[in-house]
Design a protein around this motif. Sequence first.
Motif: not given
Length: 797
Positions: A113-122, A642-644, A771-772
Amino acid sequence: MESRNLKQRGRGVFNDEDTLPFTSNEYNKEKQRISAGAGAGTGGLDPAHFEAAHGAVSKAYGAYPAIASDRWDGAGDGESLTDFSEVRIDAGVNGVLRSRDFVITAILTLLSLFTRLYKIGRRPNVTWDEAHFGKFGAFYINHTFYHDVHPPLAKMLVGLAEVIAGHNGTFKFGSGDKYPEYVDYTFMRAQLALYGAALVPLAYLTCRHVHISRAMSALAASFVLFDNALCVMSRFILLDQPLLFFTALTLWSATGFQNVNMSGRSYTRRWWTWLLLTGFSLGCVMSSKWIGLFCVIMVGVATADDLFRKLCDMMPWKQYAKHWAARILALIIVPLTIYVACFWLHFHYLYRTGSGDHKLSAKFQAHLKGNKLNAQPYDITYGAFVDLRAVYNGPGLLHSHIHQYPTGSRMQQVTCFPHRDTNNVWQLQKAHGIQANYTLDPIEFVNHGDIVQVVHNTTGATLRASKHVMAPLTTGHFEVAAENITDTSESGISNWRIEIVEQKHSGRRDKRLHAMTTTFRLRHADSGCLMRVGSRRLPKWGWNQSEVTCLPDSTGKKDVRSKDVLWYVERNINKRVQKDDLSKYVKSNFFIDMIQLNVEMGKTNNALGPDVNKYSTLESRPGSWPFLLSPMRMVGWGDKTTKYYEIGNPLLWWASALVCIAYPFRFLFWLVCIKRRRPGYTTSGMLKFWDSSKFLWGGWALHYIPFFFMGRVTYIHHYLPALYFGLLLLAYELDSFFVRWRKGRYLRLAAWTVGIVVCLVFVYFSPFTYGWDRPAKELAGRRWLASWNVYEDRNIF
């Protein structure tokens, strides 16, 4: 002391985390219970069967009763198990209920949950395919019909996420558009990320089902947890999360059923639960994307293997037939029911006209609110402008254009065209030589047997045929063309007789021509031929449209059931006649509509051809996927955006690719060793190896190899379902190595070491995942392969 001695005698294979089937007390109680119920018609096992299944285990407890503390869901295979190095542990159905398994599953779930939700709305913009699937989800809210290449379940789940997030369906999800304040895109993404997060605990539980040790099962889950590609694809409004979830659920339920089924206890509540759960998962995965059919094949092959073994074991025919019936019910009827139900909901919620309704029949369109076919005059009069559609499925609407035939009459071409176009409109006029004012003269209805002229609205040319000119392709038929008819033109060449074949609403006595519900033929008045459309397509000079011909019929007795000569008025435009609600007159068959929609989905899917000019940044070939040769840019690559970057964990992709490619050779090696009677290589051992790994390698192969034979465009994310199976197979092979070749020594150390390394690589590539927003050149050091377009465009593959 006994427990310590057993660990020593077991040469390190067993440790504190392993379990055995029953304690000695549990074994005796179970035997007494079955003995008491065997003769009472309870359907239980008889004592002899119980001894055959568990005799070897009971001998083991006689020698080592002290350590048998946990319950095992499998059953012995009748072989002597005094050598505990040959025992494999089965977590079975109750694995999650064990305290240690529960704790590990809970920890893995929280990390996932942490890895998938971290900064998900960035990124506050519509990202990549959110432009498609976010829009499709909104269509369920505003009830607008659309067309797409995928089945509806995953898109309906996207729509559900949008409803829960409070979306009103008005945002259009334009590519790159910034989300307005009233769209809670973060909550939408978070809901869909839960499907991706569920992969991690499912990976752990699945590995316990296929007899992988607890340490290596946790490592397998960490492979899924720390893969960058699986993570980044879980963080947006896409279909991949539900697809991967249902794929993992299918694997978990199929392996769970295999464990219960191989214990020999058929038709119990647990047996039915796992079997029906497998069927439910299959229905969901193939209702999300058609790639889910590979899961169906995987389970189908395993089922055929199981039924073949039962046949070879001389199972009584009555009992064998019951096994077939159970699998037909659970693995065929249940999935198909779910698939059909998803399309029923799809049609139920999308009741307004939209951009995709033209893919379905006119009858279906007439029931959509706002569709032009829904509100039109029902009766056809002279002077009306009409669209004539062929009853024969495929060709479409009667069409003409300014282009001429290169041979024959060299007059204006007449074809059939599947899409709506202004060149599809014709006016029904009276026979040649009869003058009429269709705006001032009294209204006259077109009836059965009337002679009419069919005039093209755009060019003014009139539909004609001649027995002196043959069709360009079907040379046994007469040519149908369009000509500007004058008073001096040949008499009768443009006259057609209306022959009503069927009245689908008003009955046989009604001789009037109606929109949508009247099926009729157009018979050429001069030659007697019938206007016909078949499956043949004209070459480039005819724009690859369907050939329209006139079928010779000098006797006038052609079979009226031949659909290639039947037509109906799809659209009736007449300002002098009041519009009616045609949904009162036409009926649409759900199953026919569903089948037609699936056919159109297939056609659209096949039309998605690759573009070699996009191989540098988006598209990629299947051969590059396992070795991560062509990662994909998911968004624009400007310095301030913001690049993915869809790039996997390279160590995991490369290692899993190697074990998946090597698996058939390992299987072949085992067969050779059995033939050469090498110690440690037995037929029963090979069957155990096959039963515990067939789903993992088979799932990888079925989800990967077929892409080499597809003509459609392919992307790297198409490999993710196969990757899931490959990662679990990698953990299986590591477990097999340490158990078989290292006798269980260093297993935990290896699991921790590999897990930490994989985690560090995940963190190293995390800027691509989370995101970068700085210049991509700052990540140049993370380009491990020359083909990676991390900061510059590459066009190698």
